[in-house]
Design a protein around this motif. Structure first.
Motif, PDB file in Angstrom:
ATOM      1  N   LYS A  68       1.003  -1.171  -0.010  1.00 29.01           N
ATOM      2  CA  LYS A  68      -0.029   0.055   0.061  1.00 29.01           C
ATOM      3  C   LYS A  68       0.870   1.294   0.078  1.00 29.01           C
ATOM      4  CE  LYS A  68      -4.219  -2.082   1.711  1.00 29.01           C
ATOM      5  NZ  LYS A  68      -5.592  -1.710   2.262  1.00 29.01           N
ATOM      6  N   PHE A  69       2.184   1.085   0.319  1.00 32.05           N
ATOM      7  CA  PHE A  69       2.904   2.603   0.380  1.00 32.05           C
ATOM      8  C   PHE A  69       3.883   2.182  -0.675  1.00 32.05           C
ATOM      9  CE2 PHE A  69       1.565   2.625   4.869  1.00 32.05           C
ATOM     10  CZ  PHE A  69       1.221   3.789   4.668  1.00 32.05           C
ATOM     11  N   GLY A  70       3.955   1.201  -1.858  1.00 29.06           N
ATOM     12  CA  GLY A  70       4.511   1.149  -2.955  1.00 29.06           C
ATOM     13  C   GLY A  70       5.898   0.959  -2.788  1.00 29.06           C
ATOM     14  N   VAL A  71       6.362   0.089  -1.668  1.00 31.39           N
ATOM     15  CA  VAL A  71       7.568  -0.356  -1.429  1.00 31.39           C
ATOM     16  C   VAL A  71       7.775  -1.914  -2.022  1.00 31.39           C
ATOM     17  CG1 VAL A  71       9.301  -0.754   0.139  1.00 31.39           C
ATOM     18  CG2 VAL A  71       8.057   1.181   0.521  1.00 31.39           C
ATOM     19  N   LEU A  72       6.764  -2.642  -2.001  1.00 34.95           N
ATOM     20  CA  LEU A  72       6.438  -4.112  -2.470  1.00 34.95           C
ATOM     21  C   LEU A  72       5.485  -3.974  -3.578  1.00 34.95           C
ATOM     22  CD1 LEU A  72       7.744  -6.660  -1.451  1.00 34.95           C
ATOM     23  CD2 LEU A  72       5.388  -7.050  -0.491  1.00 34.95           C
ATOM     24  N   SER A  73       6.262  -4.551  -4.774  1.00 38.26           N
ATOM     25  CA  SER A  73       5.459  -4.474  -5.789  1.00 38.26           C
ATOM     26  C   SER A  73       4.470  -5.825  -5.908  1.00 38.26           C
ATOM     27  CB  SER A  73       6.344  -4.940  -6.971  1.00 38.26           C
ATOM     28  OG  SER A  73       6.792  -6.528  -6.830  1.00 38.26           O
ATOM     29  N   ASP A  74       3.418  -5.831  -6.790  1.00 36.51           N
ATOM     30  CA  ASP A  74       2.425  -6.744  -6.863  1.00 36.51           C
ATOM     31  C   ASP A  74       3.034  -8.080  -7.033  1.00 36.51           C
ATOM     32  OD1 ASP A  74       0.362  -4.787  -6.548  1.00 36.51           O
ATOM     33  OD2 ASP A  74       0.224  -4.680  -8.751  1.00 36.51           O
ATOM     34  N   GLU A  75       4.251  -8.313  -7.720  1.00 35.75           N
ATOM     35  CA  GLU A  75       4.980  -9.503  -7.699  1.00 35.75           C
ATOM     36  C   GLU A  75       5.627  -9.789  -6.485  1.00 35.75           C
ATOM     37  OE1 GLU A  75       5.396  -6.917 -10.146  1.00 35.75           O
ATOM     38  OE2 GLU A  75       3.760  -7.817 -11.112  1.00 35.75           O
ATOM     39  N   GLY A  76       5.537  -8.800  -5.305  1.00 38.19           N
ATOM     40  CA  GLY A  76       6.273  -9.196  -4.293  1.00 38.19           C
ATOM     41  C   GLY A  76       7.960  -9.205  -4.107  1.00 38.19           C
ATOM     42  N   LYS A  77       8.110  -8.157  -5.269  1.00 38.59           N
ATOM     43  CA  LYS A  77       9.614  -7.771  -4.894  1.00 38.59           C
ATOM     44  C   LYS A  77       9.754  -6.210  -4.636  1.00 38.59           C
ATOM     45  CE  LYS A  77      10.796 -11.712  -6.900  1.00 38.59           C
ATOM     46  NZ  LYS A  77      10.774 -12.562  -6.067  1.00 38.59           N
ATOM     47  N   LEU A  78      10.874  -6.170  -3.937  1.00 39.15           N
ATOM     48  CA  LEU A  78      11.331  -4.609  -3.608  1.00 39.15           C
ATOM     49  C   LEU A  78      11.212  -3.482  -4.722  1.00 39.15           C
ATOM     50  CD1 LEU A  78      12.235  -3.229  -0.859  1.00 39.15           C
ATOM     51  CD2 LEU A  78      14.504  -3.772  -1.638  1.00 39.15           C
ATOM     52  N   LEU A  79      10.568  -2.470  -4.486  1.00 40.44           N
ATOM     53  CA  LEU A  79      10.974  -1.609  -5.456  1.00 40.44           C
ATOM     54  C   LEU A  79      11.893  -0.435  -4.774  1.00 40.44           C
ATOM     55  CD1 LEU A  79       7.034  -0.754  -6.145  1.00 40.44           C
ATOM     56  CD2 LEU A  79       8.679  -1.976  -7.454  1.00 40.44           C
ATOM     57  N   LYS A  80      13.106  -0.664  -5.523  1.00 41.00           N
ATOM     58  CA  LYS A  80      14.343  -0.206  -5.172  1.00 41.00           C
ATOM     59  C   LYS A  80      14.082   1.472  -4.687  1.00 41.00           C
ATOM     60  CE  LYS A  80      18.116  -0.779  -6.982  1.00 41.00           C
ATOM     61  NZ  LYS A  80      19.152  -1.141  -7.669  1.00 41.00           N
ATOM     62  N   ASP A  81      13.516   2.257  -5.834  1.00 38.56           N
ATOM     63  CA  ASP A  81      13.429   3.729  -5.695  1.00 38.56           C
ATOM     64  C   ASP A  81      12.700   4.075  -4.543  1.00 38.56           C
ATOM     65  OD1 ASP A  81      15.087   4.126  -7.761  1.00 38.56           O
ATOM     66  OD2 ASP A  81      13.589   4.285  -9.491  1.00 38.56           O
ATOM     67  N   ALA A  82      11.279   3.613  -4.328  1.00 39.14           N
ATOM     68  CA  ALA A  82      10.534   3.779  -3.306  1.00 39.14           C
ATOM     69  C   ALA A  82      11.113   3.471  -2.024  1.00 39.14           C
ATOM     70  CB  ALA A  82       9.196   3.160  -3.589  1.00 39.14           C
ATOM     71  N   ALA A  83      11.735   2.518  -1.916  1.00 36.14           N
ATOM     72  CA  ALA A  83      12.323   1.990  -0.618  1.00 36.14           C
ATOM     73  C   ALA A  83      13.479   2.796  -0.121  1.00 36.14           C
ATOM     74  CB  ALA A  83      12.750   0.610  -0.731  1.00 36.14           C
ATOM     75  N   LEU A  84      14.185   3.316  -1.372  1.00 42.46           N
ATOM     76  CA  LEU A  84      15.408   4.423  -1.082  1.00 42.46           C
ATOM     77  C   LEU A  84      14.921   5.710  -0.501  1.00 42.46           C
ATOM     78  CD1 LEU A  84      18.465   5.066  -0.999  1.00 42.46           C
ATOM     79  CD2 LEU A  84      18.055   5.703  -3.595  1.00 42.46           C
ATOM     80  N   GLU A  85      13.656   6.156  -1.126  1.00 44.09           N
ATOM     81  CA  GLU A  85      13.263   7.483  -0.887  1.00 44.09           C
ATOM     82  C   GLU A  85      12.583   7.469   0.666  1.00 44.09           C
ATOM     83  OE1 GLU A  85       9.944  10.595  -2.508  1.00 44.09           O
ATOM     84  OE2 GLU A  85      10.430   8.898  -3.665  1.00 44.09           O
ATOM     85  N   LEU A  86      11.841   6.248   0.700  1.00 48.55           N
ATOM     86  CA  LEU A  86      11.368   6.541   1.954  1.00 48.55           C
ATOM     87  C   LEU A  86      12.268   6.211   3.214  1.00 48.55           C
ATOM     88  CD1 LEU A  86       8.198   6.367   3.540  1.00 48.55           C
ATOM     89  CD2 LEU A  86       8.408   3.827   2.827  1.00 48.55           C
ATOM     90  N   SER A  87      13.106   5.282   3.009  1.00 50.45           N
ATOM     91  CA  SER A  87      14.144   5.035   4.117  1.00 50.45           C
ATOM     92  C   SER A  87      15.032   6.229   4.565  1.00 50.45           C
ATOM     93  CB  SER A  87      15.014   3.731   3.862  1.00 50.45           C
ATOM     94  OG  SER A  87      14.311   2.752   3.538  1.00 50.45           O
TER      95      SER A  87
END
Length: 143
Positions: A68-87
């Protein structure tokens, strides 16, 4: 309350990245995910205190929130750009903030389960391990 990628602290931190999302909305999303996954209060508490999930439902609650926060894709994989920005938005110390790209890269290299709930937990464990290895304390270094 704090929110960590792949653990619990990302939920509340999303407020920092998405200005239209209030703390109350973030908690509401987490609560919705708790209900969707059938997770317990103990599962919710584990998530927001940066602990590993304590049940399969807790793992699925994490996956729901990360999606829901766009960090994990619908395929269950990490979305690097979103994870980086949020972290990066969560870290107070600029020196420690510089370590986030390494953490994201390391965790992105994981071969995670095809099960999204398990994948969310595997990413969360990677994050916890990397934070500890790099001297980042969720209790001290996060906003």
């Amino acid at each position: 309350m704090k929110f960590l990628i792949v653990s619990g602290f990302l939920i509340l931190a999303a407020c920092s990245i998405r200005a239209e999302l209030t703390k109350e909305e973030a908690i509401a999303i987490a609560t919705d995910c708790k209900e969707e996954a059938g997770a317990s209060d103990a599962d919710f508490e584990a998530m927001v205190t940066h602990q590993p999930a304590i049940s399969p439902e807790g793992k699925c609650m994490h996956a729901c929130a990360l999606k829901k926060f766009g960090v994990l894709s619908d395929e269950g994989k990490l979305l690097k750009d979103a994870a980086l920005e949020l972290s990066e938005s969560l870290i107070k110390n600029e020196e420690k903030k510089a370590l986030i790209a390494e953490i994201v890269e390391t965790c992105d290299q994981l071969e995670v389960s095809d099960d999204h709930c398990e994948a969310a937990e595997e990413y969360g464990q990677c994050w916890r391990n990397e934070f500890e290895a790099k001297g980042i304390s969720p209790d001290e270094d996060l906003v």
